[in-house]
Motif scaffolding. Sequence first.
Motif, PDB file in Angstrom:
ATOM      1  N   ALA A  83       0.831  -1.213   0.000  1.00 30.39           N
ATOM      2  CA  ALA A  83       0.000   0.000   0.000  1.00 30.39           C
ATOM      3  C   ALA A  83       0.860   1.255   0.000  1.00 30.39           C
ATOM      4  CB  ALA A  83      -0.932  -0.014   1.203  1.00 30.39           C
ATOM      5  N   VAL A  84       1.937   1.268   0.789  1.00 28.67           N
ATOM      6  CA  VAL A  84       2.845   2.416   0.832  1.00 28.67           C
ATOM      7  C   VAL A  84       3.513   2.609  -0.523  1.00 28.67           C
ATOM      8  CG1 VAL A  84       5.013   3.268   1.827  1.00 28.67           C
ATOM      9  CG2 VAL A  84       3.237   2.313   3.310  1.00 28.67           C
ATOM     10  N   THR A  85       3.934   1.534  -1.144  1.00 33.67           N
ATOM     11  CA  THR A  85       4.584   1.613  -2.461  1.00 33.67           C
ATOM     12  C   THR A  85       3.631   2.182  -3.505  1.00 33.67           C
ATOM     13  OG1 THR A  85       5.979  -0.268  -1.919  1.00 33.67           O
ATOM     14  CG2 THR A  85       5.775   0.278  -4.239  1.00 33.67           C
ATOM     15  N   GLU A  86       2.372   1.740  -3.488  1.00 33.20           N
ATOM     16  CA  GLU A  86       1.386   2.241  -4.451  1.00 33.20           C
ATOM     17  C   GLU A  86       1.120   3.722  -4.241  1.00 33.20           C
ATOM     18  OE1 GLU A  86      -0.169   0.907  -7.168  1.00 33.20           O
ATOM     19  OE2 GLU A  86       1.256  -0.732  -6.882  1.00 33.20           O
ATOM     20  N   ALA A  87       1.016   4.140  -2.961  1.00 36.04           N
ATOM     21  CA  ALA A  87       0.732   5.539  -2.655  1.00 36.04           C
ATOM     22  C   ALA A  87       1.903   6.448  -3.015  1.00 36.04           C
ATOM     23  CB  ALA A  87       0.392   5.690  -1.173  1.00 36.04           C
ATOM     24  N   ALA A  88       3.119   5.916  -3.017  1.00 37.43           N
ATOM     25  CA  ALA A  88       4.312   6.727  -3.283  1.00 37.43           C
ATOM     26  C   ALA A  88       4.549   6.975  -4.768  1.00 37.43           C
ATOM     27  CB  ALA A  88       5.539   6.049  -2.681  1.00 37.43           C
ATOM     28  N   LYS A  89       3.833   6.263  -5.620  1.00 38.74           N
ATOM     29  CA  LYS A  89       4.050   6.436  -7.063  1.00 38.74           C
ATOM     30  C   LYS A  89       3.320   7.684  -7.546  1.00 38.74           C
ATOM     31  CE  LYS A  89       4.449   1.495  -7.901  1.00 38.74           C
ATOM     32  NZ  LYS A  89       3.791   0.325  -8.488  1.00 38.74           N
ATOM     33  N   PRO A  90       4.052   8.707  -7.967  1.00 36.46           N
ATOM     34  CA  PRO A  90       3.398   9.944  -8.408  1.00 36.46           C
ATOM     35  C   PRO A  90       2.787   9.791  -9.806  1.00 36.46           C
ATOM     36  CG  PRO A  90       5.765  10.122  -8.688  1.00 36.46           C
ATOM     37  CD  PRO A  90       5.499   8.796  -8.029  1.00 36.46           C
ATOM     38  N   MET A  91       1.593  10.359  -9.959  1.00 39.71           N
ATOM     39  CA  MET A  91       0.935  10.365 -11.265  1.00 39.71           C
ATOM     40  C   MET A  91       1.459  11.554 -12.063  1.00 39.71           C
ATOM     41  SD  MET A  91      -1.238   7.819 -11.311  1.00 39.71           S
ATOM     42  CE  MET A  91      -2.587   8.118 -12.402  1.00 39.71           C
ATOM     43  N   GLN A  92       1.696  11.343 -13.350  1.00 33.72           N
ATOM     44  CA  GLN A  92       2.164  12.411 -14.217  1.00 33.72           C
ATOM     45  C   GLN A  92       1.233  12.507 -15.421  1.00 33.72           C
ATOM     46  OE1 GLN A  92       6.226  11.705 -15.338  1.00 33.72           O
ATOM     47  NE2 GLN A  92       6.962  11.632 -13.229  1.00 33.72           N
ATOM     48  N   GLU A  93       0.955  13.757 -15.829  1.00 36.55           N
ATOM     49  CA  GLU A  93       0.088  13.950 -16.984  1.00 36.55           C
ATOM     50  C   GLU A  93       0.899  13.766 -18.259  1.00 36.55           C
ATOM     51  OE1 GLU A  93      -3.106  17.132 -18.856  1.00 36.55           O
ATOM     52  OE2 GLU A  93      -2.110  17.586 -16.973  1.00 36.55           O
ATOM     53  N   GLN A  94       0.346  12.985 -19.176  1.00 35.97           N
ATOM     54  CA  GLN A  94       0.995  12.720 -20.456  1.00 35.97           C
ATOM     55  C   GLN A  94       0.591  13.787 -21.469  1.00 35.97           C
ATOM     56  OE1 GLN A  94       3.232   9.927 -20.624  1.00 35.97           O
ATOM     57  NE2 GLN A  94       2.838  10.375 -18.476  1.00 35.97           N
ATOM     58  N   SER A  95       1.243  13.805 -22.633  1.00 36.08           N
ATOM     59  CA  SER A  95       0.965  14.806 -23.664  1.00 36.08           C
ATOM     60  C   SER A  95      -0.473  14.720 -24.183  1.00 36.08           C
ATOM     61  CB  SER A  95       1.947  14.648 -24.833  1.00 36.08           C
ATOM     62  OG  SER A  95       1.821  13.347 -25.391  1.00 36.08           O
ATOM     63  N   ASP A  96      -1.092  13.540 -24.087  1.00 35.34           N
ATOM     64  CA  ASP A  96      -2.480  13.401 -24.543  1.00 35.34           C
ATOM     65  C   ASP A  96      -3.489  13.673 -23.422  1.00 35.34           C
ATOM     66  OD1 ASP A  96      -2.155  11.176 -22.963  1.00 35.34           O
ATOM     67  OD2 ASP A  96      -2.766   9.734 -24.494  1.00 35.34           O
ATOM     68  N   GLY A  97      -3.009  14.074 -22.231  1.00 33.07           N
ATOM     69  CA  GLY A  97      -3.882  14.389 -21.121  1.00 33.07           C
ATOM     70  C   GLY A  97      -4.124  13.232 -20.168  1.00 33.07           C
ATOM     71  N   ALA A  98      -3.703  12.040 -20.523  1.00 34.26           N
ATOM     72  CA  ALA A  98      -3.901  10.870 -19.658  1.00 34.26           C
ATOM     73  C   ALA A  98      -2.908  10.913 -18.504  1.00 34.26           C
ATOM     74  CB  ALA A  98      -3.715   9.587 -20.456  1.00 34.26           C
ATOM     75  N   MET A  99      -3.353  10.387 -17.360  1.00 39.11           N
ATOM     76  CA  MET A  99      -2.492  10.318 -16.182  1.00 39.11           C
ATOM     77  C   MET A  99      -1.821   8.945 -16.155  1.00 39.11           C
ATOM     78  SD  MET A  99      -2.788  13.270 -14.882  1.00 39.11           S
ATOM     79  CE  MET A  99      -2.059  13.156 -13.265  1.00 39.11           C
ATOM     80  N   ALA A 100      -0.540   8.905 -15.785  1.00 40.61           N
ATOM     81  CA  ALA A 100       0.195   7.640 -15.770  1.00 40.61           C
ATOM     82  C   ALA A 100       1.267   7.680 -14.683  1.00 40.61           C
ATOM     83  CB  ALA A 100       0.850   7.380 -17.121  1.00 40.61           C
TER      84      ALA A 100
END
Length: 195
Positions: free
Chosen positions: A168-185
């Motif tokens: 759970a800690v590992t999943e929460a630590a992964k930052p989401m970044q917006e891609q050029s097409d607007g999708a979050m990854a």
Amino acid sequence: MKTTPRILALAGLSVALGACAAPTPSEASVEPDITAAEMAAKPTAKLGPAISTIKPGASVTFTHETSGPVIVDGSGYVVFTVNEGYPTGTLDLVASSNEGLEVFGPSATQTVNMADGTTHTWRVDFTGLTDGVHYLRVRATAKPSSETGMFRGYSARIEVGDWKSAAAVTEAAKPMQEQSDGAMAVILEADETIE
């Protein structure tokens, strides 16, 4: 008007010829009678085997069983059942682990004589170093002859300590970044080694 009888004669001739060429309704709908015996005597179409895609590499498959839950700094083991499809040659097995596990002892590597049968059992001992889900990786190199070997990889999932909280800690630590097409990854770093 002498041309009228000729036109009428030609029209009548073309109708007659057209009627001869076209099948009558009774001819078009009648099929020859085929008995069940005649159908059985006809050769049936033979289909080839179903097509499937298989990842290229050694003809080796794995299954595994773990010793059970492992605490941090505790030891455990994985018993691999290795099936191979070769009548002769050798099979080299090498175990490795990620950052949260340590493989130890002489069981980390094994060479199997494939002429001794197609199913082999291999025990690999490890120590769990940190809480979390870790993977014990296996690399098999089949050498059925003196030529270069063929490879196959496999991983066994190992749960160490309080692995649910660590995941759970590992999943929460992964930052989401917006891609050029607007999708979050989530962007993860990876190293690829091709041998």
